[in-house]
Design a protein around this motif. Structure first.
Motif, short mmCIF file in Angstrom:
data_model
loop_
_atom_site.label_atom_id
_atom_site.label_comp_id
_atom_site.label_asym_id
_atom_site.label_seq_id
_atom_site.Cartn_x
_atom_site.Cartn_y
_atom_site.Cartn_z
N GLU A 190 -30.71 -63.96 -11.91
CA GLU A 190 -30.56 -62.51 -11.71
C GLU A 190 -30.37 -61.78 -13.05
O GLU A 190 -29.47 -60.95 -13.20
CB GLU A 190 -29.39 -62.24 -10.77
N TYR A 193 -30.27 -58.15 -12.54
CA TYR A 193 -29.46 -57.77 -11.38
C TYR A 193 -29.04 -56.30 -11.40
O TYR A 193 -29.16 -55.58 -10.41
CB TYR A 193 -28.21 -58.67 -11.33
N GLN A 203 -26.99 -59.39 -2.25
CA GLN A 203 -25.73 -59.56 -2.98
C GLN A 203 -25.36 -61.02 -2.81
O GLN A 203 -24.96 -61.46 -1.73
CB GLN A 203 -24.65 -58.63 -2.42
N ARG A 218 -26.64 -64.74 -14.61
CA ARG A 218 -26.65 -63.34 -15.05
C ARG A 218 -26.57 -63.31 -16.57
O ARG A 218 -26.27 -64.32 -17.21
CB ARG A 218 -25.44 -62.59 -14.45
#
Ligand code: PLP
Length: 365
Positions: A190, A193, A203, A218
């Protein structure tokens, strides 16, 4: 000497042209780089002070456990500190995952085209790569499930996908995860994201309670604007993190980078502003494409892949000569497209102006 056979002929990462290179080669002064999905607004102003403070301590090794950053991120996400692993960019977390899970006689499943570092690191580990073509620019999750077998160790979902900007929605993702066997790690990358604004963009942090074989990646390189400092992270169950930690280098994130990431995370107003401007930028590109009959994928990221119907390299070169650096689709598996990072309003106007000129000159409109 005998290097691993799989390294023979494996090309090193080909970075796009740097601003300095283009200045020198073309004698231009005003260059914009919309090639690497960096944040055109830089990073939060709070970062500079945090970085300056670290400059008095450069002789000291960083905290290899990144305790302060760990606490900050864990609180931000509502998870335990033990559920995080930090990397020198999420690139390094991809490498750690491959080191930890892949070897000859194992295989790994991914979409094609997608972010190339999954494949690259898996090749180095000697694993078999099972690539499933995108369908309409999107992951074909059903086909990916079908090629998973006893020897599969990792399945990669890039969400939103680089280079298409398309996404797997919540319902598609949960239906997929339900069916990924428990011996296979599902990695959800992600990196973009923060930019995703679709209501049904999943989510995923709460899903960690349900799936032990899930890892989310992330980064601080994109919306947080810290690409130069290299901080990314993985989020997973405490057990999984404990198991892969030995594959991480001891001091892989610098003190400067850790301090910058803490300051950046504190400034959520900056992120909201960048995300809003990115959304407006994307709409500008959508309008441009629609007015000129160009095909594109609606994007949940800070870039857009546009099909010009001619060689991507030709579009790339046209723009380069006018001081605009983008990423040619030739290298990305979309030979008639280019991937453009959404820039500031002025940058977007400049590239759209240049592209309109190009369409006219090459009699494409
Ligand atoms: C999908 C995706 N994952 C991971 C990365 C790596 O980012 P970093 O190593 O800077 O965190 C990128 C960078 O372009 C990306 O597009």
């Amino acid at each position: 000497m005998e290097i691993k056979t799989q390294l023979r002929g494996l090309p090193p990462y080909q970075p796009g042209k740097s601003i300095e290179e283009v200045k020198r080669e073309y004698g231009l002064t005003d260059i914009i780089k919309l090639a690497s999905n960096e944040n055109p607004y830089g990073c939060s102003p709070a970062v500079k002070e945090a970085v300056m403070k670290q400059l008095d301590h450069l002789a000291i090794y960083p905290d290899g456990y990144a305790r302060l950053l760990r606490e900050k991120v864990a609180t931000h996400l509502g998870i335990n500190e033990t559920q995080l692993i930090f990397g020198n960019g999420s690139d390094e977390v991809v490498q750690i995952i491959c080191r930890a899970f892949l070897s000859p006689n194992t295989n790994t499943v991914m979409a094609a085209p997608t972010f190339p570092q999954y494949r690259h690191n898996a090749v180095i580990e000697g694993a078999e790569i099972r690539e499933i073509p995108l369908v309409d620019g999107r992951h074909d999750l059903e086909a990916m499930l079908k090629v998973i077998d006893e020897q599969t160790r990792v399945v990669w979902i890039c969400n939103p996908n680089n280079p298409t900007g398309t996404y797997v929605n919540e319902q598609e993702l949960t239906s997929f995860l339900e069916r990924v066997p428990s011996h296979v790690l599902a990695v959800l990358d992600e990196a973009y994201y923060e930019y995703a604004t679709a209501n049904d963009y999943p989510q995923t942090v709460p899903l960690l309670r349900q799936y032990d074989n899930l890892m989310i990646l992330r980064t601080f390189s994109k919306a947080y604007g810290l690409a130069a400092l290299r901080v990314g992270y993985g989020i997973a169950s405490e057990t999984l993190i404990r198991e892969i930690e030995p594959a991480r280098e001891p001091f892989n994130t610098s003190s400067v980078a850790q301090a910058a990431a803490i300051a950046a995370l504190d400034d959520q107003a900056f992120i909201r502003e960048c995300v809003e401007k990115n959304k407006q930028g994307l709409e500008t590109f959508y309008r441009f494409c629609e007015e000129n009959g160009l095909r594109y994928y609606p994007s949940q990221a800070n870039f857009i892949l546009i099909d010009f119907g001619i060689e991507g390299n030709e579009v790339f070169q046209y723009l380069l000569e006018r001081g605009i650096i983008v990423r040619s689709g030739n290298a990305l598996g979309f030979p008639t497209s280019v991937r453009i990072t959404v820039g500031s309003k002025e940058q977007n106007e400049r590239i759209i102006h240049a592209l309109t000129q190009m369409l006219k000159e090459k009699q494409l409109i």
